[in-house]
Design an enzyme around this catalytic site. Structure first.
Site, PDB file in Angstrom:
ATOM      1  N   CYS A  88       0.843  -1.204   0.000  1.00 30.47           N
ATOM      2  CA  CYS A  88       0.000   0.000   0.000  1.00 30.47           C
ATOM      3  C   CYS A  88       0.878   1.254   0.000  1.00 30.47           C
ATOM      4  O   CYS A  88       1.489   1.572  -0.997  1.00 30.47           O
ATOM      5  CB  CYS A  88      -0.976  -0.039   1.188  1.00 30.47           C
ATOM      6  SG  CYS A  88      -2.364   1.110   1.028  1.00 30.47           S
TER       7      CYS A  88
ATOM      8  N   HIS B 159      -3.287  -5.790   1.331  1.00 29.23           N
ATOM      9  CA  HIS B 159      -2.533  -5.943   2.580  1.00 29.23           C
ATOM     10  C   HIS B 159      -2.419  -7.404   3.008  1.00 29.23           C
ATOM     11  O   HIS B 159      -3.239  -7.899   3.786  1.00 29.23           O
ATOM     12  CB  HIS B 159      -3.226  -5.152   3.690  1.00 29.23           C
ATOM     13  CG  HIS B 159      -3.073  -3.678   3.586  1.00 29.23           C
ATOM     14  ND1 HIS B 159      -2.119  -2.974   4.296  1.00 29.23           N
ATOM     15  CD2 HIS B 159      -3.743  -2.759   2.844  1.00 29.23           C
ATOM     16  CE1 HIS B 159      -2.211  -1.684   4.006  1.00 29.23           C
ATOM     17  NE2 HIS B 159      -3.192  -1.531   3.125  1.00 29.23           N
TER      18      HIS B 159
ATOM     19  N   GLU C 219      -0.444  -8.654   5.151  1.00 25.14           N
ATOM     20  CA  GLU C 219      -0.156  -8.761   6.592  1.00 25.14           C
ATOM     21  C   GLU C 219      -1.424  -8.820   7.435  1.00 25.14           C
ATOM     22  O   GLU C 219      -1.370  -9.189   8.614  1.00 25.14           O
ATOM     23  CB  GLU C 219       0.732  -7.593   7.043  1.00 25.14           C
ATOM     24  CG  GLU C 219       0.049  -6.263   7.236  1.00 25.14           C
ATOM     25  CD  GLU C 219      -0.235  -5.494   5.949  1.00 25.14           C
ATOM     26  OE1 GLU C 219      -0.605  -4.319   6.044  1.00 25.14           O
ATOM     27  OE2 GLU C 219      -0.091  -6.080   4.849  1.00 25.14           O
TER      28      GLU C 219
END
Length: 223
Positions: free
Chosen positions: A85, A194, A196
C-alpha cells in the site's frame, strides 16, 4: 532470517507486518525512518499507512527518509523488499518499481476483501504460490490506482513483471487491473492489498497473506 519493518511517521501497519513475519518463522526487526541503518537485516517490509501524512504526494517525502538511503542500494543489489500500500507508493517514488499510484478513480477511500490472481510465482515474495492461483486479501486505500504509460505497461506484461491482478471487478481504476508489480530481478515487489492482515484464522478474510512472508524466508534460505 531477520526481516526489517520500517516505521515512518504515520505508518499504521508496521506492527501487523512484524506479526506476519513472526508467524512465518522469521525474526522481525524494527527499522526507524530517521536512521540510515538497516541493522543487518536480510529483507525489508515497507508497510502501509500514511507516511508523513501523505503530504505533497503519497510516499514522496518518505522516499527521502535517511533509511531509504540504505534501502535503495540494498534493493538494487538484490535484497528482498516488499512495499505494501503506502509502501508500494514509496517504492514507486524511489524508482525501485515502475509506475505510480494516484487517487482512486471513484475519488473515495475503499476498504474491502479483494480477490487477486497471482501472475508471477518466481519473485522472492511469491514463490509459495502456484501460477494463476486466486487469493483473497484485504484492500484499503484512497490512492491505489496504478498508472503507467502504454510502453511501460506493455513491457511489464511482456516481461512478466505484473505479479497480481484484480479479479471480480477493478476496485480503484488501476490500469489493466494491475494490483502489484515487481522489478526485473524479482526481489522487489509492490502491491496495494494488505497480506499482513491475512495471516491467521479469525483475523481477515483468509490466511492467504502468510505465503508472502514464507516465500521471502524460502528465498533467503536458498541463497
Amino acid at each position: 532470517m531477520k526481516i526489517g519493518v520500517i516505521t515512518f511517521p504515520g505508518s499504521l501497519d508496521d506492527h501487523d507486518a512484524k506479526r506476519a513475519v513472526r508467524l512465518a518463522g522469521g525474526d522481525p526487526v524494527d527499522l526507524w525512518h530517521g536512521d540510515a541503518d538497516l541493522k543487518g537485516v536480510d529483507a525489508v517490509v515497507v508497510p502501509g499507512g500514511f507516511s508523513y501524512g501523505d503530504y505533497l504526494r503519497c510516499g514522496a517525502i518518505a522516499r527521502f527518509a535517511p533509511v531509504m538511503d540504505e534501502l535503495i542500494p540494498a534493493a538494487q543489489g538484490g535484497m528482498p523488499v516488499i512495499g505494501i500500500c503506502n509502501g508500494f507508493q514509496i517504492l514507486c517514488e524511489s524508482h525501485l518499481l515502475p509506475g505510480a499510484l494516484i487517487r482512486n478513480d471513484h475519488q473515495k477511500f475503499l476498504c474491502k476483501d479483494q480477490v487477486l490472481r497471482v501472475e508471477n510465482t518466481s519473485t522472492a515474495w511469491t514463490n509459495a504460490f502456484t501460477a494463476d492461483q486466486e487469493i483473497t486479501i484485504a484492500l484499503k486505500n484512497g490512492e491505489g490506482c496504478f498508472v503507467a504509460d502504454d510502453a511501460t505497461l506493455d513491457r511489464l506484461e511482456g516481461e512478466g513483471q505484473v505479479v497480481f491482478r484484480y479479479l471480480q471487478g477493478n476496485p480503484n481504476g488501476s490500469y489493466r487491473d494491475i494490483a502489484g508489480v515487481t522489478n526485473e530481478r524479482g526481489n522487489v515487489v509492490g502491491l496495494m492489498p494488505h497480506p499482513e492482515h491475512c495471516v491467521e484464522e479469525g483475523f481477515g478474510p483468509s490466511t492467504d497473506g502468510l505465503a508472502f512472508f514464507t516465500s521471502a524466508i524460502t528465498a533467503l534460505a536458498s541463497v
